[in-house]
Design a protein around this motif. Structure first.
Motif, short mmCIF file in Angstrom:
data_model
loop_
_atom_site.label_atom_id
_atom_site.label_comp_id
_atom_site.label_asym_id
_atom_site.label_seq_id
_atom_site.Cartn_x
_atom_site.Cartn_y
_atom_site.Cartn_z
N GLU A 89 2.11 6.76 -8.01
CA GLU A 89 0.83 6.24 -7.52
C GLU A 89 0.60 4.80 -7.96
N ARG A 140 0.22 1.69 -5.54
CA ARG A 140 -0.99 0.87 -5.58
C ARG A 140 -0.65 -0.60 -5.78
N LYS A 184 0.67 -1.91 -2.47
CA LYS A 184 -0.38 -2.08 -1.47
C LYS A 184 -1.28 -3.26 -1.82
N ASP A 185 -1.52 -3.46 -3.12
CA ASP A 185 -2.29 -4.64 -3.53
C ASP A 185 -1.55 -5.92 -3.16
#
Length: 271
Positions: A52, A56, A59-60
């Protein structure tokens, strides 16, 4: 204690001891399985958390690249793509330390190749000359990474589910067994205690009767000794009293013999 009762008690204690040992072993195995399942759950949570975090961070970074491509503002590139890649690589190494399952390690190798491609795309996207093609390639690469991560999470969940089912099966099977074994051990222990207590009371009663008999026997022996002493004294007195007339008769006879020796006729025949 009777031999048959003694044997029964020994057999009872042996069965109870064996049952307790069996229950202890089964309880240990169940506890060990429970600890293993807890460890497996912790492992699955750790893997999911690391994946995760990687997702994350990616994606950031993707959002930062899109913001930069739309606005051309340098604020979206802070922190830089290199720094973001370092953070992602750090999380990947932690994930590598956690996973020791061969199939998952193969998935990690595939994920590593996809991440390396993604690193290049992020660095390329941070350049002003990057266009929509880099964005499309980044989306495709991100989809591949998401699918690979989901595959890894599915494997962890499947293994956890399998372990949980096995634990549930053994728990449902062995917990009643442990209860029955413990109940049998308790019943045998109670029976042995009652039997020992009864035999102990009987032994105390027998010892009490034996001591009573010994006291009575000793009293009878003392009475017999006293009677023997009295008889000995009576015999001594009786013999002494009987000897005195005999001595007098003997003395009187000797005097008669001396005095009338010449007048006493000689013995004739058997007389």
């Amino acid at each position: 204690m009777h031999i048959s009762i003694h044997k029964k008690i020994r057999v009872g204690f042996f069965i109870a001891f064996t049952a307790i040992i069996g229950a202890s072993v089964v309880s240990y195995l169940i506890a060990k399985n429970l600890m293993h399942n807890a460890s497996r759950l912790q492992h699955a949570v750790e893997v999911s958390k690391r994946l995760e975090l990687i997702s994350r961070h990616l994606k950031d970074a993707e959002a930062a690249i899109r913001g930069y491509n739309i606005t051309h503002q340098q604020e979206f590139l802070h922190p830089s793509m290199s720094e973001r890649s370092v953070k992602i690589e750090k999380e990947y190494r932690k994930l590598r330390q956690v996973i020791d399952d061969p199939p998952q390690q193969k998935n990690l190798d595939t994920l590593k190749r996809l991440l390396d491609i993604k690193y290049g795309q992020l660095l390329a996207g941070a350049r002003p000359s990057s266009g929509s093609i880099s964005v499309k390639e980044g989306e495709l690469s991100m989809d591949q990474i998401d699918r690979k991560m989901q595959d890894m999470i599915n494997i962890e969940e499947a293994q956890l589910t399998e372990k949980s089912r096995a634990f549930t099966f053994f728990s449902n099977l062995w917990i009643p067994v442990v209860f029955i074994i413990s109940l049998i051990a308790i019943i045998i222990g109670i029976y042995s205690y009652v039997t020992l207590n009864r035999e102990f009371r009987l032994q105390l009663h027998i010892e009490s009767r034996m001591r009573s008999y010994q006291r009575e026997l000793q009293e009878n022996i003392n009475l017999l000794n006293k009677s023997n002493q009295e008889l000995e004294q009576f015999a001594y007195v009786a013999s002494h009293d009987l000897q005195e007339p005999l001595r007098k008769i003997s003395t009187f006879s000797d005097r008669l013999l001396l005095k009338y020796r010449d007048e006493i006729p000689p013995k004739r025949g058997n007389w």
